[in-house]
Scaffold this motif. Sequence first.
Motif, PDB file in Angstrom:
ATOM      1  N   LYS A   1      -4.787   3.246  29.362  1.00 45.43           N
ATOM      2  CA  LYS A   1      -4.082   3.946  30.438  1.00 45.43           C
ATOM      3  C   LYS A   1      -4.776   5.254  30.767  1.00 45.43           C
ATOM      4  O   LYS A   1      -5.572   5.768  29.986  1.00 45.43           O
ATOM      5  CB  LYS A   1      -2.627   4.208  30.046  1.00 45.43           C
ATOM      6  N   GLN A   2      -4.441   5.790  31.941  1.00 43.24           N
ATOM      7  CA  GLN A   2      -4.993   7.082  32.335  1.00 43.24           C
ATOM      8  C   GLN A   2      -4.275   8.208  31.613  1.00 43.24           C
ATOM      9  O   GLN A   2      -3.118   8.072  31.185  1.00 43.24           O
ATOM     10  CB  GLN A   2      -4.853   7.256  33.845  1.00 43.24           C
ATOM     11  N   ARG A   3      -4.966   9.331  31.498  1.00 39.34           N
ATOM     12  CA  ARG A   3      -4.343  10.510  30.924  1.00 39.34           C
ATOM     13  C   ARG A   3      -3.230  10.974  31.857  1.00 39.34           C
ATOM     14  O   ARG A   3      -3.402  11.012  33.085  1.00 39.34           O
ATOM     15  CB  ARG A   3      -5.369  11.623  30.737  1.00 39.34           C
ATOM     16  N   GLU A   4      -2.082  11.324  31.282  1.00 44.24           N
ATOM     17  CA  GLU A   4      -0.938  11.739  32.085  1.00 44.24           C
ATOM     18  C   GLU A   4      -0.357  13.048  31.574  1.00 44.24           C
ATOM     19  O   GLU A   4      -0.445  13.374  30.398  1.00 44.24           O
ATOM     20  CB  GLU A   4       0.152  10.661  32.067  1.00 44.24           C
ATOM     21  N   LEU A   5       0.258  13.765  32.508  1.00 41.78           N
ATOM     22  CA  LEU A   5       0.899  15.029  32.177  1.00 41.78           C
ATOM     23  C   LEU A   5       2.156  14.777  31.346  1.00 41.78           C
ATOM     24  O   LEU A   5       2.943  13.882  31.652  1.00 41.78           O
ATOM     25  CB  LEU A   5       1.280  15.762  33.459  1.00 41.78           C
ATOM     26  N   VAL A   6       2.335  15.579  30.313  1.00 39.73           N
ATOM     27  CA  VAL A   6       3.567  15.532  29.527  1.00 39.73           C
ATOM     28  C   VAL A   6       4.438  16.734  29.866  1.00 39.73           C
ATOM     29  O   VAL A   6       5.610  16.586  30.228  1.00 39.73           O
ATOM     30  CB  VAL A   6       3.254  15.502  28.019  1.00 39.73           C
ATOM     31  N   ALA A   7       3.856  17.929  29.732  1.00 36.20           N
ATOM     32  CA  ALA A   7       4.627  19.140  29.991  1.00 36.20           C
ATOM     33  C   ALA A   7       3.683  20.309  30.207  1.00 36.20           C
ATOM     34  O   ALA A   7       2.571  20.315  29.677  1.00 36.20           O
ATOM     35  CB  ALA A   7       5.569  19.446  28.831  1.00 36.20           C
ATOM     36  N   THR A   8       4.144  21.285  30.974  1.00 38.34           N
ATOM     37  CA  THR A   8       3.390  22.515  31.169  1.00 38.34           C
ATOM     38  C   THR A   8       4.305  23.715  31.021  1.00 38.34           C
ATOM     39  O   THR A   8       5.530  23.601  31.179  1.00 38.34           O
ATOM     40  CB  THR A   8       2.721  22.573  32.560  1.00 38.34           C
ATOM     41  N   ILE A   9       3.693  24.868  30.718  1.00 40.91           N
ATOM     42  CA  ILE A   9       4.453  26.109  30.599  1.00 40.91           C
ATOM     43  C   ILE A   9       3.593  27.254  31.106  1.00 40.91           C
ATOM     44  O   ILE A   9       2.424  27.376  30.745  1.00 40.91           O
ATOM     45  CB  ILE A   9       4.912  26.345  29.144  1.00 40.91           C
TER      46      ILE A   9
ATOM     47  N   ALA B   1       7.299  15.716  32.435  1.00 42.16           N
ATOM     48  CA  ALA B   1       7.289  14.361  32.982  1.00 42.16           C
ATOM     49  C   ALA B   1       8.691  13.777  32.807  1.00 42.16           C
ATOM     50  O   ALA B   1       9.380  14.076  31.816  1.00 42.16           O
ATOM     51  CB  ALA B   1       6.268  13.502  32.249  1.00 42.16           C
ATOM     52  N   ASP B   2       9.115  12.972  33.749  1.00 47.13           N
ATOM     53  CA  ASP B   2      10.454  12.391  33.671  1.00 47.13           C
ATOM     54  C   ASP B   2      10.660  11.610  32.372  1.00 47.13           C
ATOM     55  O   ASP B   2      11.759  11.591  31.814  1.00 47.13           O
ATOM     56  CB  ASP B   2      10.692  11.460  34.867  1.00 47.13           C
ATOM     57  N   SER B   3       9.598  10.993  31.885  1.00 51.09           N
ATOM     58  CA  SER B   3       9.718  10.129  30.711  1.00 51.09           C
ATOM     59  C   SER B   3      10.015  10.891  29.427  1.00 51.09           C
ATOM     60  O   SER B   3      10.427  10.281  28.431  1.00 51.09           O
ATOM     61  CB  SER B   3       8.421   9.319  30.529  1.00 51.09           C
ATOM     62  N   VAL B   4       9.807  12.211  29.427  1.00 48.67           N
ATOM     63  CA  VAL B   4      10.023  12.986  28.198  1.00 48.67           C
ATOM     64  C   VAL B   4      11.113  14.031  28.336  1.00 48.67           C
ATOM     65  O   VAL B   4      11.457  14.701  27.349  1.00 48.67           O
ATOM     66  CB  VAL B   4       8.717  13.660  27.717  1.00 48.67           C
ATOM     67  N   LYS B   5      11.662  14.176  29.545  1.00 55.30           N
ATOM     68  CA  LYS B   5      12.729  15.170  29.739  1.00 55.30           C
ATOM     69  C   LYS B   5      13.875  14.886  28.785  1.00 55.30           C
ATOM     70  O   LYS B   5      14.224  13.731  28.537  1.00 55.30           O
ATOM     71  CB  LYS B   5      13.231  15.111  31.188  1.00 55.30           C
ATOM     72  N   ASP B   6      14.458  15.944  28.253  1.00 60.26           N
ATOM     73  CA  ASP B   6      15.600  15.889  27.325  1.00 60.26           C
ATOM     74  C   ASP B   6      15.205  15.416  25.937  1.00 60.26           C
ATOM     75  O   ASP B   6      16.061  15.344  25.049  1.00 60.26           O
ATOM     76  CB  ASP B   6      16.722  14.979  27.864  1.00 60.26           C
TER      77      ASP B   6
ATOM     78  N   THR C   1      -0.828  30.351  21.253  1.00 57.84           N
ATOM     79  CA  THR C   1      -0.463  29.020  20.767  1.00 57.84           C
ATOM     80  C   THR C   1       0.589  28.392  21.667  1.00 57.84           C
ATOM     81  O   THR C   1       1.514  29.073  22.117  1.00 57.84           O
ATOM     82  CB  THR C   1       0.075  29.104  19.334  1.00 57.84           C
ATOM     83  N   VAL C   2       0.429  27.094  21.900  1.00 61.90           N
ATOM     84  CA  VAL C   2       1.428  26.319  22.624  1.00 61.90           C
ATOM     85  C   VAL C   2       1.917  25.209  21.693  1.00 61.90           C
ATOM     86  O   VAL C   2       1.142  24.672  20.894  1.00 61.90           O
ATOM     87  CB  VAL C   2       0.859  25.747  23.944  1.00 61.90           C
ATOM     88  N   TYR C   3       3.212  24.916  21.791  1.00 61.96           N
ATOM     89  CA  TYR C   3       3.840  23.927  20.931  1.00 61.96           C
ATOM     90  C   TYR C   3       4.455  22.815  21.776  1.00 61.96           C
ATOM     91  O   TYR C   3       4.812  23.021  22.934  1.00 61.96           O
ATOM     92  CB  TYR C   3       4.943  24.558  20.089  1.00 61.96           C
ATOM     93  N   LEU C   4       4.593  21.655  21.166  1.00 60.40           N
ATOM     94  CA  LEU C   4       5.342  20.563  21.783  1.00 60.40           C
ATOM     95  C   LEU C   4       6.238  19.954  20.716  1.00 60.40           C
ATOM     96  O   LEU C   4       5.755  19.299  19.793  1.00 60.40           O
ATOM     97  CB  LEU C   4       4.411  19.501  22.370  1.00 60.40           C
ATOM     98  N   GLN C   5       7.525  20.208  20.839  1.00 66.93           N
ATOM     99  CA  GLN C   5       8.510  19.611  19.947  1.00 66.93           C
ATOM    100  C   GLN C   5       8.920  18.272  20.538  1.00 66.93           C
ATOM    101  O   GLN C   5       9.427  18.223  21.665  1.00 66.93           O
ATOM    102  CB  GLN C   5       9.726  20.516  19.790  1.00 66.93           C
ATOM    103  N   MET C   6       8.689  17.214  19.795  1.00 66.79           N
ATOM    104  CA  MET C   6       8.972  15.863  20.282  1.00 66.79           C
ATOM    105  C   MET C   6      10.070  15.244  19.432  1.00 66.79           C
ATOM    106  O   MET C   6       9.879  15.026  18.227  1.00 66.79           O
ATOM    107  CB  MET C   6       7.705  15.003  20.223  1.00 66.79           C
ATOM    108  N   ASN C   7      11.213  14.997  20.039  1.00 68.36           N
ATOM    109  CA  ASN C   7      12.357  14.392  19.353  1.00 68.36           C
ATOM    110  C   ASN C   7      12.615  12.988  19.909  1.00 68.36           C
ATOM    111  O   ASN C   7      12.162  12.638  20.993  1.00 68.36           O
ATOM    112  CB  ASN C   7      13.598  15.254  19.533  1.00 68.36           C
ATOM    113  N   SER C   8      13.367  12.213  19.145  1.00 68.68           N
ATOM    114  CA  SER C   8      13.742  10.856  19.573  1.00 68.68           C
ATOM    115  C   SER C   8      12.526  10.072  20.064  1.00 68.68           C
ATOM    116  O   SER C   8      12.540   9.472  21.141  1.00 68.68           O
ATOM    117  CB  SER C   8      14.799  10.930  20.680  1.00 68.68           C
TER     118      SER C   8
END
Length: 120
Positions: free
Chosen positions: A43-51, A60-65, A77-84
Amino acid sequence: QVQLVESGGGLVQAGESLRLSCVASGNIFSINTMGWYRQAPGKQRELVATITRGGNTDYADSVKDRFTISRDNAKKTVYLQMNSLKSDDTAVYYCNADILTSTRARSVYWGQGTQVTVTS
């Protein structure tokens, strides 16, 4: 020279959590928007989140919430907390940053990527 180094990837089961970190180093004057992207096999590289530097976020809609992006400007430093986490989240995760160097040159830099694998 500017470097972005990610850490925190790994192998987890569906429903579990992971926290990714990305540290910027080098001749940095300031860091504007930072972000996380991912690329799954085939797959192509896709955006997850920006700040932004001021803390405004976009997802991205797929990771919201489920995912939360944050940053510590003092630590560069930038962090990405990934739950569920879901099996669909399996990918190589890359951080990037819009950086103004100490010589006032502006470029977007990428990290080397960290693997996240979610088993169901």
